[in-house]
Design a protein around this motif. Structure first.
Motif, mmCIF file in Angstrom:
data_model
loop_
_atom_site.group_PDB
_atom_site.id
_atom_site.type_symbol
_atom_site.label_atom_id
_atom_site.label_comp_id
_atom_site.label_asym_id
_atom_site.label_seq_id
_atom_site.Cartn_x
_atom_site.Cartn_y
_atom_site.Cartn_z
ATOM 1 N N TYR A 366 0.826 -1.209 0.000
ATOM 2 C CA TYR A 366 0.000 0.000 0.000
ATOM 3 C C TYR A 366 0.861 1.261 0.000
ATOM 4 N N LYS A 369 1.879 1.696 -3.552
ATOM 5 C CA LYS A 369 0.742 2.189 -4.331
ATOM 6 C C LYS A 369 0.510 3.679 -4.092
ATOM 7 N N TYR A 370 0.544 4.061 -2.841
ATOM 8 C CA TYR A 370 0.282 5.471 -2.531
ATOM 9 C C TYR A 370 1.387 6.371 -3.087
ATOM 10 N N ALA A 374 -1.292 5.325 -7.024
ATOM 11 C CA ALA A 374 -2.236 4.303 -7.489
ATOM 12 C C ALA A 374 -3.206 3.863 -6.402
ATOM 13 N N GLY A 375 -3.064 4.398 -5.206
ATOM 14 C CA GLY A 375 -3.938 3.977 -4.116
ATOM 15 C C GLY A 375 -4.215 5.136 -3.173
#
Length: 414
Positions: A366, A369-370, A374-375
């Protein structure tokens, strides 16, 4: 033995004060026992026994009694040698008794005092043993809080790293202001938890400090104890077992006193009587009279109660045996329950490392992703919280296992 314990306590206190930053569970036990007010009764009980035995030994000293009477004599009375017809007379009676054999009463009384002292001291041992449970709760409670504070610090470090990134992204227009707010909210929540743990820890430290009569502060290091696995054939060594045995011994020596009451008593008697004015008996005037000889007494009342006394002694010992059997039943039940708890906690602990590793990988995913946009931030915060919870659960399980092992040792009497 108590002097040795006191010396050990002083030594522990000196070492603890010299280091001023380390405390162990075993030293806490010793300090708590020696600080407990009840321990002062050891010396009081011993001194009481010594005085009572000293009094019992005085039974073989000569017993002297003197009686003086000034009174009016009724009825016919021989005439006075001096010719006085006065009915008012002074009568002095002196008596000396020297016990030669008291049927074993003094010897048995001293045995009763010795046995009674053992029972009283063992009762104190039982009460002092209960202190260990209190020490366990406070000591392991502090250890658990320390582990939780460590995990909060780790999580706060991760949030600090992320908030720096988010602020820079926000300054460059790549993130929202609410992302900064979200992280700050999480940090404030961590700060609240930290305050809660710190104040709880202070309370535990204050109670433990009072219990062991030793100054403890926030800088004190509480050593994590190491203990062996419970043995399936461990022997119970609780002071209660010695208490029951001492109570049976006391019942036996009390029964010996019943036998003593059946024995005759032998002694030497000396008595003297003085009359003033004296009385005339024919050509002889007598004002004093003395008697010396052996005396023997035998009170047969004890024979009537002898059978009942034997039954009462048997009933008393049967009652003690039932108490001992009940104690062993309950203690073995506690041992089985605690052993099952230890086995369960070990199995749970086996999976904690795997959960932590997986939570760490999820958090890293995560995070990546962040960082790449992307998150959402909320997923990352949830992942950080879940990883912290995994570490917290492992710390909780470790401390619970340690406490269960020490509770087990306390139950069996080690």
């Amino acid at each position: 033995m108590r002097k040795l314990h006191f010396t050990a306590s002083v030594f522990l206190l000196f070492v603890f004060s010299a280091k001023a930053q380390s405390l162990t569970i075993d030293s806490s036990y010793k300090l708590a026992e020696n600080n407990y007010p009840l321990i002062k009764q050891y010396d009081l009980i011993e001194k009481t026994k010594e005085y009572n035995i000293s009094n019992a030994n005085k039974a073989y000293l000569p017993q002297v009694s003197i009686t003086a009477i000034e009174g009016y004599v009724f009825g016919d009375f021989p005439s006075m040698g001096s010719g006085s017809d006065s009915k008012f007379k002074f009568i002095g009676i002196g008596q000396v008794n020297q016990t030669i054999w008291d049927g074993g009463a003094t010897k048995t009384q001293k045995k009763i005092l010795e046995s009674s002292t053992k029972v009283k001291k063992t009762n104190i041992d039982v009460s002092l043993r209960e202190l260990r449970s209190r020490v366990n709760q406070l000591y392991f409670g502090i250890l658990l809080i320390d582990e939780q504070l460590k995990q909060l610090a780790v999580q706060n470090g991760i949030l600090n790293n992320n908030i720096d990134k988010v602020k820079k992204l926000n300054e460059n227009g790549y993130s929202y202001k609410m992302d900064v707010d979200e992280i700050q909210v999480e940090q404030l929540k961590l700060k609240q938890q930290q305050k809660d743990f710190i104040f709880t820890r202070k309370g535990y430290i204050k109670m433990l400090s009072y219990l062991i009569n030793t100054k403890i502060d926030d800088q004190t290091k509480f050593e994590k104890p190491i203990t062996a696995d419970p043995s399936p054939d461990a022997t119970i060594k609780r002071p209660e077992l010695l208490l029951y045995q001492n109570q049976r011994d006391l019942a036996d020596v009390n029964a010996e006193m019943h036998k003593v009451n059946l024995m005759p008593k032998i002694g030497v008697l000396g008595a003297g009587i003085m009359l003033a004015p004296g009385m005339s008996l024919g050509n002889t005037t007598i004002s004093t009279l003395g008697v010396v000889g052996l005396n023997a007494s035998w009170n047969i009342n004890a024979l009537y109660k002898n059978g009942n006394e034997k039954e009462l002694t048997k009933l008393e010992k049967d009652k003690i045996n039932v108490q001992e059997q009940t104690f062993l039943f309950n203690t073995n039940l506690q041992i089985d329950q605690k052993t099952a708890d230890i086995d369960r906690q070990k199995e749970i602990l086996k999976d904690d490392d795997a959960i932590i590793a997986l939570r760490a990988n999820i958090q890293k995913g995560y995070q990546l992703k962040y960082d790449n946009g992307a998150g959402p931030l909320v997923d990352l915060l949830n992942a950080i919280e879940n990883e912290k919870d995994a570490h917290t659960q492992k710390a909780l399980h470790e401390i619970q296992l340690l406490m269960s092992m020490y509770d087990y040792q306390t139950i069996i009497g080690n």
